[in-house]
Write an enzyme that holds these catalytic residues in place. Structure first.
Site, PDB file in Angstrom:
ATOM      1  N   ASP A  15       4.049   2.722  -5.209  1.00 40.82           N
ATOM      2  CA  ASP A  15       4.382   1.872  -4.068  1.00 40.82           C
ATOM      3  C   ASP A  15       3.149   1.486  -3.254  1.00 40.82           C
ATOM      4  O   ASP A  15       2.907   0.302  -2.998  1.00 40.82           O
ATOM      5  CB  ASP A  15       5.388   2.578  -3.150  1.00 40.82           C
ATOM      6  CG  ASP A  15       6.738   2.780  -3.811  1.00 40.82           C
ATOM      7  OD1 ASP A  15       6.760   3.113  -5.011  1.00 40.82           O
ATOM      8  OD2 ASP A  15       7.759   2.630  -3.138  1.00 40.82           O
ATOM      9  N   ARG A  95       6.235  14.011   7.728  1.00 43.71           N
ATOM     10  CA  ARG A  95       6.075  12.619   8.141  1.00 43.71           C
ATOM     11  C   ARG A  95       5.624  12.435   9.596  1.00 43.71           C
ATOM     12  O   ARG A  95       4.756  11.604   9.876  1.00 43.71           O
ATOM     13  CB  ARG A  95       7.372  11.842   7.887  1.00 43.71           C
ATOM     14  CG  ARG A  95       7.745  11.716   6.413  1.00 43.71           C
ATOM     15  CD  ARG A  95       6.623  11.105   5.605  1.00 43.71           C
ATOM     16  NE  ARG A  95       7.041  10.819   4.240  1.00 43.71           N
ATOM     17  CZ  ARG A  95       6.395  11.201   3.155  1.00 43.71           C
ATOM     18  NH1 ARG A  95       5.286  11.925   3.283  1.00 43.71           N
ATOM     19  NH2 ARG A  95       6.820  10.867   1.962  1.00 43.71           N
ATOM     20  N   ASP A 124      12.348   7.998   5.541  1.00 45.70           N
ATOM     21  CA  ASP A 124      10.942   8.098   5.948  1.00 45.70           C
ATOM     22  C   ASP A 124      10.497   6.939   6.827  1.00 45.70           C
ATOM     23  O   ASP A 124       9.635   7.106   7.693  1.00 45.70           O
ATOM     24  CB  ASP A 124      10.049   8.199   4.710  1.00 45.70           C
ATOM     25  CG  ASP A 124      10.009   9.595   4.133  1.00 45.70           C
ATOM     26  OD1 ASP A 124      10.410  10.527   4.848  1.00 45.70           O
ATOM     27  OD2 ASP A 124       9.592   9.756   2.975  1.00 45.70           O
ATOM     28  N   SER A 176      11.054   9.054  -7.902  1.00 48.04           N
ATOM     29  CA  SER A 176      10.368   8.979  -6.621  1.00 48.04           C
ATOM     30  C   SER A 176      10.134  10.416  -6.188  1.00 48.04           C
ATOM     31  O   SER A 176      11.091  11.165  -5.973  1.00 48.04           O
ATOM     32  CB  SER A 176      11.228   8.230  -5.598  1.00 48.04           C
ATOM     33  OG  SER A 176      10.618   8.274  -4.330  1.00 48.04           O
TER      34      SER A 176
END
Length: 422
Positions: A15, A95, A124, A176
């Site tokens: 990504d 995060r 996220d 992922s």
């Protein structure tokens, strides 16, 4: 004219590699790629080279491992926070720290654009953006997954091939993944059908229980004020301690879960999570709390733990409520010092022993043998008072037996409660 700069949260994966090129071509931005070493098993030299080769004007590798453990994992561990009774919040805790670091870098460099690679379906994006807004609302967030015309992992793979971006993903096996020193998560691919059992080869950190040793492994963990400080009587720094527990958990097949969870954005998702050391740490901490905390504090803390987990999962780390809950949790951990012994066997963690100077367990009171500190006759009075509401209710019910319904509705009683004798 100098191009406007943007900071990209860069992992070197599919990504963010595509996003880096896309920001240059579609937004005409000068991109600074920032990669965080949160303990994932990556070659950071190669990631830096890849970012520069893909077109980044600068590539930064920032080690956040210890801060991640001490400032995010430990507060969450002390809270006993587990999302929906299963998920140990590995990605959720990381995060906010990453986003906070991005804001720091942006402020140092005078940049007002931060880009992330989170999809419009995931949690996220919320965690990154709530943190950025909480710390510096002047910063603009760029989220390509919500605006570009690439709609799938397959599209990204095709884009990468078209622009000579080196990738490892294939259309046959697309997961992922997010990894840090606490855990690794797996989503996508065949996992999207909840009827598919995940295959053993999905494992990255841990052995399967079937392949774990046939003999148990014993480990002791020492805590000081709710924080683990030693393993098998060896004092260890936070990174070394977690790595050691990860190694022990991995060998014994500990900490792999396959769950359906409720995402913040409103849909259910399926994930396989491996958290070997964290699972051991949580079990040890919970065991010590049972030894030391009183019943009411322990019961109320469970309520608080659920709220804490939800706040972390939802990306609300930098909020007054999370800080207030942490203050309460810290007060419960002041005496949480002691040692726990656990048995690891075939994927399971069994607490087998615990000790503390602050233990509320007292053998003299709890023993089934003869003692001189507990008067068993005291229990009669306690039971009489404890059961008094039940006794009154039963007397009332008996007093109404045989009374016509009309009289009951008027509240008339033929027999008074005082007429009942023992």
């Amino acid at each position: 004219m100098e191009k406007e700069k943007a900071i990209l949260a860069y992992s070197g994966g599919l990504d963010t590699s595509v996003i880096l090129k896309w920001l240059q071509q579609e937004r005409d931005l000068d991109v600074i790629a920032v990669c965080f070493d949160a303990g994932q098993k990556d070659d950071f030299d190669e990631i830096e080279k890849k970012a520069l080769k893909t077109g980044a004007s600068e590539a930064l590798i920032i080690d956040i491992r210890e801060e991640f453990i001490t400032d995010f994992i430990y507060p969450t561990l002390k809270a006993g926070a587990i999302y929906e009774d299963d998920y140990l919040l590995g990605t959720s805790m990381a995060r906010p720290l990453m986003a906070a670091k991005l804001v720091e870098i942006a402020e140092e460099k005078g940049i007002y654009k931060i880009c992330h690679g989170c999809t419009g379906k995931g949690n996220d994006q919320v965690r990154f953006e709530t943190t950025i807004k909480a710390l510096n609302p002047a910063i603009q967030v760029i989220a390509p997954w919500r605006t570009w015309d690439l709609h799938s992992r397959e599209d990204l793979i095709a884009y990468a091939h078209a622009h000579d971006i080196p990738i490892t993903q294939t259309k046959k096996k697309i997961y992922s993944r997010d990894e840090n020193i606490w855990h690794i998560s797996h989503e996508g691919g065949e996992l999207e059908n909840p009827w598919n059992e995940h295959s053993d080869d999905i494992h990255v950190l841990s052995s399967t229980p079937e392949n774990a040793p046939d003999v148990p492994t014993y480990v002791t963990i020492d805590f000081e004020k709710g924080i683990p400080v030693a393993v098998d009587d060896e004092k260890l720094a936070p990174i070394d301690l977690l790595n050691k527990l990860n190694d022990l958990g991995s060998v014994n097949g500990v900490g792999t879960i396959d769950i359906i969870e409720n995402r913040l954005v409103g849909m259910k998702s399926r994930g396989v999570y491996e958290t070997p050391g964290g699972t051991i740490m949580y079990q040890a901490h919970k065991t010590l709390e049972k030894l030391i905390l009183d019943r009411d504090t322990l019961a109320y803390k469970k309520i608080v733990s659920q709220k804490f987990a939800q706040l972390v999962y939802d990306g609300l780390w930098f909020t007054p409520l999370r800080e207030a809950i942490s203050a309460f949790v810290d007060s419960t951990q002041k005496l949480l010092t002691g040692k726990v012994k656990l048995k690891l066997y075939k994927g399971a963690v069994y607490p087998v022993a615990s000790q503390s100077l602050y233990s509320l367990y007292n053998e003299e009171f709890a023993t089934f043998s003869e003692d001189e500190v507990y008067n068993q006759q005291d229990a009669e009075g306690f039971i009489n008072l404890f059961s008094l509401p039940l006794k009154i209710r039963a007397i009332q019910r008996q007093s109404l037996e045989g009374v016509p319904e009309a009289q009951k509705e008027l509240g008339q009683k033929v027999i008074k409660i005082g007429q009942f004798k023992e």
